[in-house]
Design a protein around this motif. Structure first.
Motif, PDB file in Angstrom:
ATOM      1  N   ALA A  27      -9.592  -2.081   2.031  1.00 13.48           N
ATOM      2  CA  ALA A  27      -8.649  -3.197   2.116  1.00 13.48           C
ATOM      3  C   ALA A  27      -7.459  -2.857   2.999  1.00 13.48           C
ATOM      4  N   ASN A  28      -6.915  -1.665   2.833  1.00 12.94           N
ATOM      5  CA  ASN A  28      -5.755  -1.274   3.633  1.00 12.94           C
ATOM      6  C   ASN A  28      -6.109  -1.127   5.113  1.00 12.94           C
ATOM      7  N   LYS A  29      -7.351  -0.710   5.388  1.00 10.30           N
ATOM      8  CA  LYS A  29      -7.809  -0.642   6.773  1.00 10.30           C
ATOM      9  C   LYS A  29      -7.815  -2.034   7.392  1.00 10.30           C
ATOM     10  N   LEU A  30      -8.308  -3.016   6.648  1.00 15.44           N
ATOM     11  CA  LEU A  30      -8.362  -4.387   7.148  1.00 15.44           C
ATOM     12  C   LEU A  30      -6.965  -4.992   7.263  1.00 15.44           C
ATOM     13  N   VAL A  31      -6.071  -4.601   6.369  1.00 10.90           N
ATOM     14  CA  VAL A  31      -4.674  -5.054   6.469  1.00 10.90           C
ATOM     15  C   VAL A  31      -4.042  -4.490   7.738  1.00 10.90           C
ATOM     16  N   ALA A  32      -4.287  -3.196   7.995  1.00  9.76           N
ATOM     17  CA  ALA A  32      -3.723  -2.552   9.183  1.00  9.76           C
ATOM     18  C   ALA A  32      -4.217  -3.199  10.472  1.00  9.76           C
ATOM     19  N   GLU A  33      -5.446  -3.715  10.440  1.00 15.32           N
ATOM     20  CA  GLU A  33      -6.013  -4.365  11.622  1.00 15.32           C
ATOM     21  C   GLU A  33      -5.614  -5.836  11.719  1.00 15.32           C
ATOM     22  N   GLY A  34      -4.859  -6.318  10.737  1.00 14.53           N
ATOM     23  CA  GLY A  34      -4.414  -7.705  10.771  1.00 14.53           C
ATOM     24  C   GLY A  34      -5.437  -8.702  10.281  1.00 14.53           C
ATOM     25  N   LEU A  35      -6.524  -8.218   9.673  1.00 13.91           N
ATOM     26  CA  LEU A  35      -7.581  -9.111   9.209  1.00 13.91           C
ATOM     27  C   LEU A  35      -7.343  -9.596   7.785  1.00 13.91           C
ATOM     28  N   LEU A  36      -6.560  -8.851   7.017  1.00 19.72           N
ATOM     29  CA  LEU A  36      -6.189  -9.238   5.657  1.00 19.72           C
ATOM     30  C   LEU A  36      -4.679  -9.152   5.497  1.00 19.72           C
ATOM     31  N   SER A  37      -4.162  -9.906   4.531  1.00 24.93           N
ATOM     32  CA  SER A  37      -2.766  -9.781   4.104  1.00 24.93           C
ATOM     33  C   SER A  37      -2.741  -9.708   2.584  1.00 24.93           C
ATOM     34  N   THR A  38      -1.772  -8.979   2.048  1.00 22.22           N
ATOM     35  CA  THR A  38      -1.609  -8.948   0.592  1.00 22.22           C
ATOM     36  C   THR A  38      -0.847 -10.192   0.149  1.00 22.22           C
ATOM     37  N   TRP A  39      -1.101 -10.623  -1.078  1.00 22.39           N
ATOM     38  CA  TRP A  39      -0.315 -11.715  -1.643  1.00 22.39           C
ATOM     39  C   TRP A  39      -0.250 -11.539  -3.156  1.00 22.39           C
ATOM     40  N   GLY A  40       0.707 -12.190  -3.768  1.00 22.17           N
ATOM     41  CA  GLY A  40       0.922 -12.012  -5.202  1.00 22.17           C
ATOM     42  C   GLY A  40       1.715 -10.749  -5.477  1.00 22.17           C
ATOM     43  N   ASN A  41       1.969 -10.493  -6.755  1.00 24.36           N
ATOM     44  CA  ASN A  41       2.799  -9.341  -7.124  1.00 24.36           C
ATOM     45  C   ASN A  41       2.026  -8.272  -7.878  1.00 24.36           C
ATOM     46  N   LYS A  42       0.690  -8.339  -7.834  1.00 22.06           N
ATOM     47  CA  LYS A  42      -0.115  -7.319  -8.503  1.00 22.06           C
ATOM     48  C   LYS A  42      -0.303  -6.124  -7.574  1.00 22.06           C
ATOM     49  N   THR A  43      -0.615  -4.985  -8.168  1.00 23.60           N
ATOM     50  CA  THR A  43      -0.758  -3.765  -7.381  1.00 23.60           C
ATOM     51  C   THR A  43      -2.040  -3.040  -7.765  1.00 23.60           C
ATOM     52  N   GLY A  44      -2.333  -1.975  -7.013  1.00 19.51           N
ATOM     53  CA  GLY A  44      -3.486  -1.146  -7.322  1.00 19.51           C
ATOM     54  C   GLY A  44      -4.785  -1.907  -7.196  1.00 19.51           C
ATOM     55  N   ILE A  45      -5.698  -1.658  -8.130  1.00 20.05           N
ATOM     56  CA  ILE A  45      -7.015  -2.277  -8.057  1.00 20.05           C
ATOM     57  C   ILE A  45      -6.960  -3.788  -8.290  1.00 20.05           C
ATOM     58  N   TYR A  46      -5.840  -4.276  -8.819  1.00 21.57           N
ATOM     59  CA  TYR A  46      -5.692  -5.710  -9.063  1.00 21.57           C
ATOM     60  C   TYR A  46      -4.962  -6.425  -7.926  1.00 21.57           C
ATOM     61  N   GLN A  47      -4.606  -5.671  -6.885  1.00 15.69           N
ATOM     62  CA  GLN A  47      -3.956  -6.287  -5.734  1.00 15.69           C
ATOM     63  C   GLN A  47      -4.858  -7.374  -5.149  1.00 15.69           C
ATOM     64  N   GLN A  48      -4.283  -8.501  -4.774  1.00 15.14           N
ATOM     65  CA  GLN A  48      -5.047  -9.597  -4.198  1.00 15.14           C
ATOM     66  C   GLN A  48      -4.798  -9.675  -2.694  1.00 15.14           C
ATOM     67  N   PHE A  49      -5.830 -10.131  -1.977  1.00 14.06           N
ATOM     68  CA  PHE A  49      -5.771 -10.189  -0.520  1.00 14.06           C
ATOM     69  C   PHE A  49      -6.259 -11.553  -0.043  1.00 14.06           C
ATOM     70  N   GLN A  50      -5.780 -11.939   1.113  1.00 12.40           N
ATOM     71  CA  GLN A  50      -6.282 -13.156   1.741  1.00 12.40           C
ATOM     72  C   GLN A  50      -6.622 -12.865   3.201  1.00 12.40           C
ATOM     73  N   GLY A  51      -7.652 -13.536   3.708  1.00 11.48           N
ATOM     74  CA  GLY A  51      -8.079 -13.319   5.084  1.00 11.48           C
ATOM     75  C   GLY A  51      -7.167 -14.008   6.081  1.00 11.48           C
ATOM     76  N   ASN A  52      -6.949 -13.368   7.217  1.00 10.68           N
ATOM     77  CA  ASN A  52      -6.103 -13.940   8.265  1.00 10.68           C
ATOM     78  C   ASN A  52      -6.910 -14.544   9.402  1.00 10.68           C
ATOM     79  N   SER A  53      -8.030 -13.922   9.724  1.00 19.35           N
ATOM     80  CA  SER A  53      -8.809 -14.400  10.868  1.00 19.35           C
ATOM     81  C   SER A  53     -10.259 -13.976  10.699  1.00 19.35           C
ATOM     82  N   TYR A  54     -11.113 -14.679  11.414  1.00 19.68           N
ATOM     83  CA  TYR A  54     -12.538 -14.359  11.377  1.00 19.68           C
ATOM     84  C   TYR A  54     -13.123 -14.676  12.740  1.00 19.68           C
ATOM     85  N   ASP A  55     -13.781 -13.711  13.324  1.00 14.73           N
ATOM     86  CA  ASP A  55     -14.385 -13.873  14.643  1.00 14.73           C
ATOM     87  C   ASP A  55     -15.900 -13.787  14.468  1.00 14.73           C
TER      88      ASP A  55
END
Length: 300
Positions: A27-55
């Motif tokens: 997940a952090n790799k995809l965040v670093a590449e700009g493909l995912l963003s974190t959202w919400g206030n949960k952390t660790g294994i419960y952290q939620q992500f949303q997609g930014n782009s899809y090619d």
């Protein structure tokens, strides 16, 4: 990701650390590449992500798998797309080697890209492809180079009646500090057969030289003799350049630089030549060659 955690992972301590670390690493790799963003206030294994782009095209070429699983997956996927070139000198019979790689231009035309100096005159040039003639070697329909003889790129066009490879690279623009992979066939002492050797690094510089007007890229992957013509591949599994030589010692040009930096020409230049070929442009020219009885060939 979110809250849907496998039951055994959620409650069995021996799985928790492994799953947690692997999931967050991806997940952090995809965040670093700009493909995912974190959202919400949960952390660790419960952290939620949303997609930014899809090619969709990147997905078609397995780019996201390469990004997650790394360069080992790229090598495993494309190992038959990278081919050795054997060159037998007429006078001495000495065998030299080079490397090249397969691309599919505009999804239809099969091309093999290498460094032009890997195709010397007065030598028998031997290539094997995935599906060619019955005795193993194969020759191209046409060979092209840049109109400027100082541009060290050769492009071999193969008939659609042959299969140059079962997988083909795509081209992508290089950027400074891109993480890259170089895979080729340098001679390895003590081995009887050619071995695909891979090395990783970064694009450390991009600059024009006084040899020609086109930009060159410099990589700190381990590059040596036999690597000429090797693909320079980014994290998405796309070609960003082709190796033309290893860096030379600044005092003695006959010696390799101790750090074994490699010099390459960019995928943008390869694309320009391909477009010129496709549209009957003026920045390419045909190279003349003859075909031998064993389906090897030689430049004339």
């Amino acid at each position: 990701m979110g809250e849907k955690v496998p039951r055994k992972v959620k409650y069995d301590p021996k799985y928790i650390g492994l799953y947690h670390n692997t999931a967050l690493k991806i997940a952090n790799k995809l965040v670093a590449e700009g493909l995912l963003s974190t959202w919400g206030n949960k952390t660790g294994i419960y952290q939620q992500f949303q997609g930014n782009s899809y090619d969709a095209e990147k997905m078609h070429y397995n780019a996201y798998d390469f990004l997650i699983y790394g360069f080992a997956e790229v090598v495993n996927h494309y190992n038959r797309s990278i081919r050795i070139i054997e060159v037998a000198e007429d006078k001495t019979g000495k065998i030299d080697v080079g490397t090249g790689f397969a691309i599919l231009h505009k999804h239809t035309k099969q091309y093999f890209i290498t460094a032009k100096h890997c195709l010397p005159k007065n030598s028998e040039i031997r290539m094997k492809i995935l599906l060619g003639f019955s005795n193993g070697f194969a020759y191209p329909e046409n060979i092209y180079s840049h109109i400027d003889d100082n541009v060290d790129i050769a492009i071999l066009e193969f008939s659609d009646k042959m299969a140059l490879s079962d997988k083909f690279f795509v081209l992508e623009t290089p950027y400074l500090l891109d993480k890259i992979l170089v895979s080729g066939y340098p001679p390895v002492p003590g081995t009887a057969d050619a071995i695909l050797v891979s090395s990783t690094g970064e694009i450390t510089a991009m600059a024009k030289t006084y040899f020609h007007k086109y930009e060159q890229i410099y990589v700190n992957a381990n590059v040596k003799g036999g690597s000429s013509g090797s693909p320079i591949i980014n994290e998405y599994g796309s070609i960003v350049g082709v190796i033309i030589e290893s860096a030379r010692d600044i005092i003695n040009n006959d010696l390799q630089d101790e750090l074994r930096f490699g010099t390459g020409l960019t995928s943008d230049l390869i694309f320009e030549i391909l477009e010129s070929i496709d549209n009957k442009g003026d920045i390419h020219k045909k190279m003349k060659f003859s075909i031998n009885s064993n389906n090897s060939f030689r430049l004339t």
